[in-house]
Design an enzyme around this catalytic site. Structure first.
Site, PDB file in Angstrom:
ATOM      1  N   SER A  28       5.649   2.175  -2.590  1.00 19.54           N
ATOM      2  CA  SER A  28       4.731   1.021  -2.665  1.00 19.54           C
ATOM      3  C   SER A  28       3.610   1.354  -3.627  1.00 19.54           C
ATOM      4  O   SER A  28       3.422   2.519  -3.997  1.00 19.54           O
ATOM      5  CB  SER A  28       4.133   0.770  -1.280  1.00 19.54           C
ATOM      6  OG  SER A  28       3.107   1.719  -1.012  1.00 19.54           O
ATOM      7  N   ASP A  29       2.843   0.320  -4.002  1.00 18.19           N
ATOM      8  CA  ASP A  29       1.588   0.663  -4.637  1.00 18.19           C
ATOM      9  C   ASP A  29       0.613   0.957  -3.486  1.00 18.19           C
ATOM     10  O   ASP A  29       0.945   0.807  -2.321  1.00 18.19           O
ATOM     11  CB  ASP A  29       1.089  -0.471  -5.557  1.00 18.19           C
ATOM     12  CG  ASP A  29       0.111   0.065  -6.590  1.00 18.19           C
ATOM     13  OD1 ASP A  29      -0.024  -0.534  -7.671  1.00 18.19           O
ATOM     14  OD2 ASP A  29      -0.505   1.126  -6.327  1.00 18.19           O
ATOM     15  N   TRP A  30      -0.594   1.331  -3.831  1.00 20.88           N
ATOM     16  CA  TRP A  30      -1.577   1.800  -2.850  1.00 20.88           C
ATOM     17  C   TRP A  30      -1.763   0.790  -1.709  1.00 20.88           C
ATOM     18  O   TRP A  30      -2.370  -0.270  -1.900  1.00 20.88           O
ATOM     19  CB  TRP A  30      -2.916   2.029  -3.551  1.00 20.88           C
ATOM     20  CG  TRP A  30      -3.938   2.686  -2.717  1.00 20.88           C
ATOM     21  CD1 TRP A  30      -4.669   2.127  -1.720  1.00 20.88           C
ATOM     22  CD2 TRP A  30      -4.368   4.038  -2.803  1.00 20.88           C
ATOM     23  NE1 TRP A  30      -5.521   3.029  -1.183  1.00 20.88           N
ATOM     24  CE2 TRP A  30      -5.370   4.219  -1.817  1.00 20.88           C
ATOM     25  CE3 TRP A  30      -4.037   5.126  -3.601  1.00 20.88           C
ATOM     26  CZ2 TRP A  30      -6.010   5.447  -1.618  1.00 20.88           C
ATOM     27  CZ3 TRP A  30      -4.671   6.332  -3.404  1.00 20.88           C
ATOM     28  CH2 TRP A  30      -5.634   6.485  -2.421  1.00 20.88           C
ATOM     29  N   ASN A  31      -1.176   1.091  -0.549  1.00 16.55           N
ATOM     30  CA  ASN A  31      -1.281   0.233   0.633  1.00 16.55           C
ATOM     31  C   ASN A  31      -0.717  -1.176   0.411  1.00 16.55           C
ATOM     32  O   ASN A  31      -1.090  -2.150   1.075  1.00 16.55           O
ATOM     33  CB  ASN A  31      -2.739   0.125   1.102  1.00 16.55           C
ATOM     34  CG  ASN A  31      -2.846  -0.596   2.438  1.00 16.55           C
ATOM     35  OD1 ASN A  31      -1.949  -0.470   3.278  1.00 16.55           O
ATOM     36  ND2 ASN A  31      -3.895  -1.376   2.598  1.00 16.55           N
TER      37      ASN A  31
END
Ligand code: GLC
Length: 745
Positions: free
Chosen positions: A278-281
């Site tokens: 994923s990207d950050w969160n």
């Protein structure tokens, strides 16, 4: 010949066997893992740098110890990484090694020009070399995996992340994506000097409404396929090891849970088998988007869509087990994600030797080498673009009359704020870094110009790029007795990158007003722009004598600039993004549709234009001047009528009529004037960089294949029609020779 065939068979067999071996080892390990250990492998935790929000990473070593962490990102401390790896392999039940990820965006410890600047070189082997160096330094510092290349197409200068990509064109973006992956991954992922690549941000991130970062993206399947996906497909076919979800929604569905993007296209149509982080969160942000109820719902939707690892959010940690218990996901789906993570770790060689990238000798010997600087200097010079050179004021030639040069401006000799670089230089530090590593414009230009007989003065004015009244008066006074002025303007390094979108794309900090004051002295002024995106500067374009787009050139800024301003290196840069005249034109790009009412002349009513602005750009895609005059012959086509399955072959001859050698980027475009759907005015389909000594005349060949002529229609068919085509060849998208050819059934 017989022995060669035997040898090739042996090699192929060995490669297959080693792949099968991983399968056996992966299955054997998976069979031993508990559900918690499996979910732990899908959990990535930030290290000593956070590039996002809402992170709670206390008690990191205990989290590793209890098997709930599979990966660490953004960790700069070498010894800490050794400690963390020791805990992972010696103090957990199964000893599964960690994988360390890092944003290596334009260099790691040696900082190169920003990716958009590198794209302006159109030099694929240069870009590959840069990634080779960046990967070597990062791998020697314990990183295994870089969150690069960013391959998002962008047409919107307001977006702060245009600087990370290759600009507005899907063909150029695809070739550069391939070059970056070759440089990052080398021939073998378990080589000590390579990293796993991570193609991002899948997909559509560069089309956020209003140029705002993280904003919604809506587009037709036809535009998605034609403008956004080509660099991602090229990267998948180039065997990129991993992909990263984008933050945005695409047509309402967040990319992290977008089954169409991930399972249908990436894993289905393209057959790509790698791991998706994923990207950050971004898993957790599906809840904020309003497309998931809670951690359980978000975990189920993201895993089921085909995403694998949860960066920094902890969503899977909190919700995936319950999603399984509630029947929202299956054990098989979890196992499949864990297999992809384990496979990546096997391919990197981390199971064979978890400390192979944490080697103290390599950490000393492979970082900061002098030859990296030489490459950075060449890259800086090759990426700079000459937009204007009135009366050939440049290059600055040797003088016997002690001419006086003033180097002035907020970026003449700046220290700090990651100036001449960008936010994405985390390898040298987040906020605190050694700014003396950067050769500033003044530091590079002074010795080079003094060696040519000039008397050099430097006036660093303005704070943080803002030119106040004091800056104006200082510059005005300093310029009074100068014979030529080099004005260094542009953006602060910290203002370049993620979460750095702007609503105004004029020169920041009152700089254009400052330039007007400077020009009152009526001395020749060379404007050098340090920018991370196309900016507008209509007054400067009209009134200054020369304009250089230097981008953010990295550590060798001053030396690269000195090389091109003195003519030691001829300019060869070409714009990878259109420079508009004004913000109102945005988004403005070369490969636009004709419309039913194209405006051929400003002011023509009932056509697609403005009452108050030309529709044409200030500087078009592919534009860039040099110190040479290169002439293009008419296009020669061998067979102007070909069958639908045939490839068109065409030639032009390019001649250097100047007195300096030049590297000319010859660009080839097509237009399909009649198809199932409207086609762009021009589509870049090939380019060739050709070196021309003075007097050289060289033929350049272009082949336009059936695939080059194919397009996506509104029934989502990729097809190649018979019919008439236009072929264009030239030094940029607006200045081309034209020829016609016909394709029969
Ligand atoms: C950031 C960026 C992404 C980066 C990641 C880790 O938010 O969007 O490109 O790789 O987080 O720093």
């Amino acid at each position: 010949m017989r022995y060669f065939i035997l040898f090739s068979l042996l090699v192929t067999l060995t490669i297959n066997l080693s792949a099968q071996n991983y399968d056996k080892q992966i299955e054997a390990l998976l069979a031993k893992m508990t559900l918690d250990e499996k979910i732990g492998q899908l959990h990535q935790v930030p290290g000593d740098i956070t590039t996002g929000t809402d992170v709670k990473k206390d008690n990191l070593l205990n989290s590793i110890r209890d098997g709930s962490v599979g990966s660490i990102l953004s960790h700069t401390n070498f010894d800490n990484k050794i400690t963390m790896q020791q805990v992972a392999v010696k103090e957990t039940r199964l000893g599964i090694p960690l994988i360390f990820g890092f944003d290596v965006i334009h260099g790691y410890k040696t900082i190169f020009p920003i990716p958009l600047a590198q794209a302006a070189s159109w030099n694929l082997s240069l870009i590959e070399q840069i990634e080779r160096v960046a990967a070597t330094e990062a791998a020697a510092d314990g990183q295994n995996w870089t969150f690069a290349p960013m391959v998002d197409i962008s047409r919107d200068p307001r977006w702060g992340r245009s600087m990370e990509g290759a600009g507005e064109d899907p063909y150029l973006g695809s070739r550069i994506a391939e070059a970056r992956i070759r440089g990052i991954q080398g021939r073998n992922l378990n080589d000590q000097a390579t990293l796993a690549a991570c193609v991002k941000h899948y997909a559509g991130y560069g089309f956020g409404e209003a140029g705002r970062d993280y904003n919604s993206v809506d587009m037709s399947e036809q535009r998605l396929r034609e403008m956004v996906l080509p660099p991602f497909k090229a990267a998948a076919k180039a065997d990129a090891a991993t992909f990263m979800n984008a933050f945005n929604t695409l047509n309402g569905t967040p990319a992290s849970m977008n089954k169409h993007l991930i399972t249908d296209i990436l894993r289905g149509e393209w057959g790509w088998k790698g791991m998706i982080v994923s990207d950050w969160n971004s898993f957790g942000e599906t809840i904020i988007h309003g497309a998931a109820e809670d951690d359980i719902d978000a975990s189920a939707k993201c895993l089921a869509a085909g995403s694998d690892m949860d960066m920094a959010g902890g969503t899977f940690q909190r919700g995936l087990k319950k999603a399984l218990e509630n029947g929202r996901v299956t054990q098989a789906q979890i196992d499949e994600a864990v297999r992809r993570v384990l496979r990546l770790k096997f391919e990197l060689g981390l199971f064979d030797d978890p400390f192979k990238y944490l080697n103290k000798e390599r950490n000393k010997s492979q970082i900061g080498k002098a030859e990296y600087r030489t490459l950075a200097r060449s890259a800086a010079a090759q990426s700079m673009v000459l937009l204007k050179n009135q009366n050939n004021i440049l290059p600055l030639k040797a003088t016997t009359t002690k001419k006086k040069v003033l180097i002035v401006g907020p970026y003449a000799d700046s220290r700090g704020n990651k100036d001449y670089m960008s936010f994405w230089t985390l390898g040298i530090g987040f906020r605190a870094y050694d700014s003396t590593q950067v050769v500033t414009p003044a530091q590079g230009l002074r010795p080079a110009l003094e060696a040519l007989g000039y008397e050099v003065k430097v006036a660093q004015v303005g704070k943080n790029g803002v030119c106040d009244v004091m800056a104006q008066s200082t510059a005005f006074e300093a310029a009074k007795d100068a014979d030529i002025v080099i004005a260094c303007v542009g953006e602060m390094g910290y203002n370049c990158g993620e979460s750095r979108s702007v609503a105004n794309i004029g020169l920041p900090g009152n700089q254009e007003e400052w330039l007007k004051t400077l020009k009152i002295n009526n001395k020749p002024v060379v404007m050098v722009l340090f920018n991370s995106r196309p900016l507008t500067f209509e007054w400067a374009s009209a009134n200054l004598d020369a304009i250089v787009v230097a981008w953010q050139p990295g550590y060798e800024t001053g030396n690269g600039l000195a090389d091109v301003l003195t003519g030691k290196t001829n300019f060869s840069g070409r714009l990878p993004m259109t420079f508009p005249r004004n913000l109102g034109q945005v988004p403005l790009y070369y490969n636009q549709l004709r419309t039913g009412r194209p405006q051929e002349k400003f002011g023509t009513l009932w056509t697609s234009g403005y009452l108050d602005s030309e529709v044409t750009p200030a500087y078009p895609f592919g534009f860039g001047l040099s110190y040479s005059t290169v002439e293009y012959s008419e296009i020669r086509i061998e067979k102007s009528t070909i069958g639908n399955a045939e490839t068109l072959t065409a030639f032009v001859t390019v001649s250097n009529k100047g007195t300096m050698a030049v590297d000319e980027t010859v660009q080839c475009y097509i237009n399909d004037p009649a198809a199932d759907v409207a086609r762009p005015l021009k589509e870049l389909k090939s380019f060739v960089r050709v070196h021309l000594e003075p007097g050289d005349a060289k033929p350049v060949q272009f082949n336009i294949t059936p695939e080059d002529r194919s397009y996506w229609n509104d029934a989502v068919q990729f097809k190649c029609d018979p019919g008439k085509f236009k072929l264009y060849v030239g030094p940029n998208s607006a200045n081309v020779k034209e020829a016609l050819f016909t394709v029969t059934k």
